[in-house]
Scaffold this motif. Structure first.
Motif: not given
Length: 472
Positions: A326-330, A348-357
């Motif tokens: 499963i693609d966590v970012k999606t 709120a600000e949701i901050d997640f990196t461009e590349i997630l495992h």
């Protein structure tokens, strides 16, 4: 649905939930008792191995028979060291079960063997024969064996007694709740059968009256037309009453179905009528009446949320899951869309990196777990500064970890073990106390775990640890 119906339904739901909780509590205590018993028995058996004829005594005898081989004496000292540690553990665990435990005979035996092992080189240098050394160092260890057996039996009896007390207590409470549940069901059924009985009585009265009209027609031909009109009128009334009776029967069947299969429906009805009353009487309500209606709707919403969460939890526990990469970012992006309104309201600000495992997981359950964590972060935010939620992943050789970190109000470490327990809430903020239990259950279904790192006033970091290879 009238107020009496609503009260009876709420009571039924309460007692069903209470009965389930009693069963879950007994299962949990039974599991803890089994684990405690296995732990104590394991330590005692290991202690017996360390001092038995494959441990300390065995190596001590061989050290006497083969003084030229120092390994036996070294192994005997090692057995003594391990046996001492295990004896401390037995006394510590035994005190928790029996209230007090001192194994003096066992300690005397270990001390005696240690002293004799220390004397062995000196005796060997005196050129004493094996028989003489054996006679000089002989020790009666029977009291210690009797003591170990006695302790084992005492702990077994104590654990069995405690388990019996737990069973008796759970059965007693469960029986009381079951009786209350049965009384509630009887009251509900009786309520509906009373209406049905009244309709039947009215129908019988009309039938009797119709028979009387027929007799009058035989006695007097003159009033035949008038009586026929009366009969027609009574027939129409009888038809209406029969339809009402049929409606009552259908209503009763629908209600029984609702109680059995759709307990949420009464709550929806209560909430809808309360809202309608509030709108219709908006100018006539006092402040106190408006407050009461608001409280009714608030409690209905809370119970609906609780039922939904409990049904979700039950479904998660029962279902078998399939997993895939499963693609966590999606998944995070999808949950941000689902929470768009709450995110905007809280700024709120949701901050997640461009590349997630990617993770080996069930996509629907992963989505639900992340949704619960993000919702909690928004709900328990710190109003004095902007909310920032960071989502990132890390990997080890055996697992993939998803971290959800916020700068909210945080959780005191002394309460962190409680928050995954069902219905536990550390705040009066809107919520059911089931969300984190669902997250924990989801991770258990994946053979993983959920961790928390938090300091009061400094925010929380929840970590979902997924094994890279899912166990069968």
């Amino acid at each position: 649905m009238n107020s009496k119906n609503a009260v009876l339904t709420a009571l039924l739901l309460f007692f069903i939930t209470l009965e389930v909780l009693v069963a879950l509590d007994y299962g949990s205590k039974q599991k803890d008792m089994r684990e405690k018993r296995v732990s104590v028995y394991t330590v005692i058996l290991e202690f017996q191995n360390q001092i038995g004829y494959v441990g300390l005594i065995h190596n001590f005898k061989n050290a006497i028979l083969r003084p030229e081989d120092s390994n036996y004496r070294y192994d005997a000292f090692e057995n003594y060291r391990k046996a001492t540690i295990l004896l401390d553990k037995i006394e510590e665990q035994g005190q928790l079960i029996l209230g007090h435990l001192k194994m003096e005979a066992a300690r005397d035996m270990l001390t005696a063997y240690k002293d004799r092992l220390s004397l062995l080189p000196e005796l060997t240098e005196k050129n004493m024969t094996v028989r003489e050394v054996d006679q000089h160092l002989r020790y009666n260890d029977e009291p210690s064996r009797v003591e170990i057996k006695s302790v084992f039996e005492s702990i077994s009896l104590a654990l069995e007694s405690e388990m019996s007390d737990i069973l008796h207590h759970s059965l007693k409470i469960g029986f009381i709740v079951l009786i209350a549940l049965l009384f509630t069901l009887v009251a509900i059924i009786r309520f509906f059968f009373q209406d049905q009985q009244k309709a039947l009585i009215r129908s019988n009265a009309l039938n009797i009256k119709m028979e009387g009209h027929k007799a009058d027609m035989l006695r007097s031909q003159a009033i035949l037309l008038s009586m026929m009109q009366d009969v027609e009128k009574e027939k129409r009334q009888g038809t209406i009453l029969n339809k009402q009776l049929m409606n009552k029967n259908r209503e009763m069947e629908q209600f029984i179905y609702t109680v059995s299969h759709d307990l949420k429906s009464p709550l929806v009805t209560i909430g809808a009528f309360s809202q309608k009353l509030k709108l219709e009487l908006v100018d006539a309500l006092t402040e106190k009446q408006r407050h009461r209606l608001d409280r009714i709707m608030q409690n209905v919403n809370n119970m609906e949320m609780l039922l939904t969460d409990l049904l979700d939890l039950s479904r998660i526990v029962r279902q078998a899951i399939t997993t895939a990469k499963i693609d966590v970012k999606t998944v995070v992006e999808q949950q941000c869309i689902a929470l768009e309104e709450a995110i905007q309201e809280s700024s709120a600000e949701i901050d997640f990196t461009e590349i997630l495992h990617t993770v080996n997981a069930n996509e629907r359950l992963l989505s639900q777990g992340l949704l619960n964590l993000l919702s909690n972060a928004i709900r328990y935010r710190e109003p004095s500064h902007p909310l920032v939620i960071k989502v990132f992943t890390t990997q080890t050789a055996t697992s993939t970890l998803i971290h959800v970190k916020d700068n909210g109000i945080g959780i005191d470490p002394k309460y962190q073990a409680l928050i995954f327990t069902i219905f536990e809430k550390l705040s009066t903020t809107k919520g059911t106390g089931v969300g984190l239990t669902i997250v924990k259950t989801i991770m258990e279904k994946h053979h993983g775990k959920v961790l928390i790192d938090s300091t009061l006033g400094e925010g929380c970091c929840f970590t979902l640890e997924f094994p890279n290879i899912i166990k069968d």
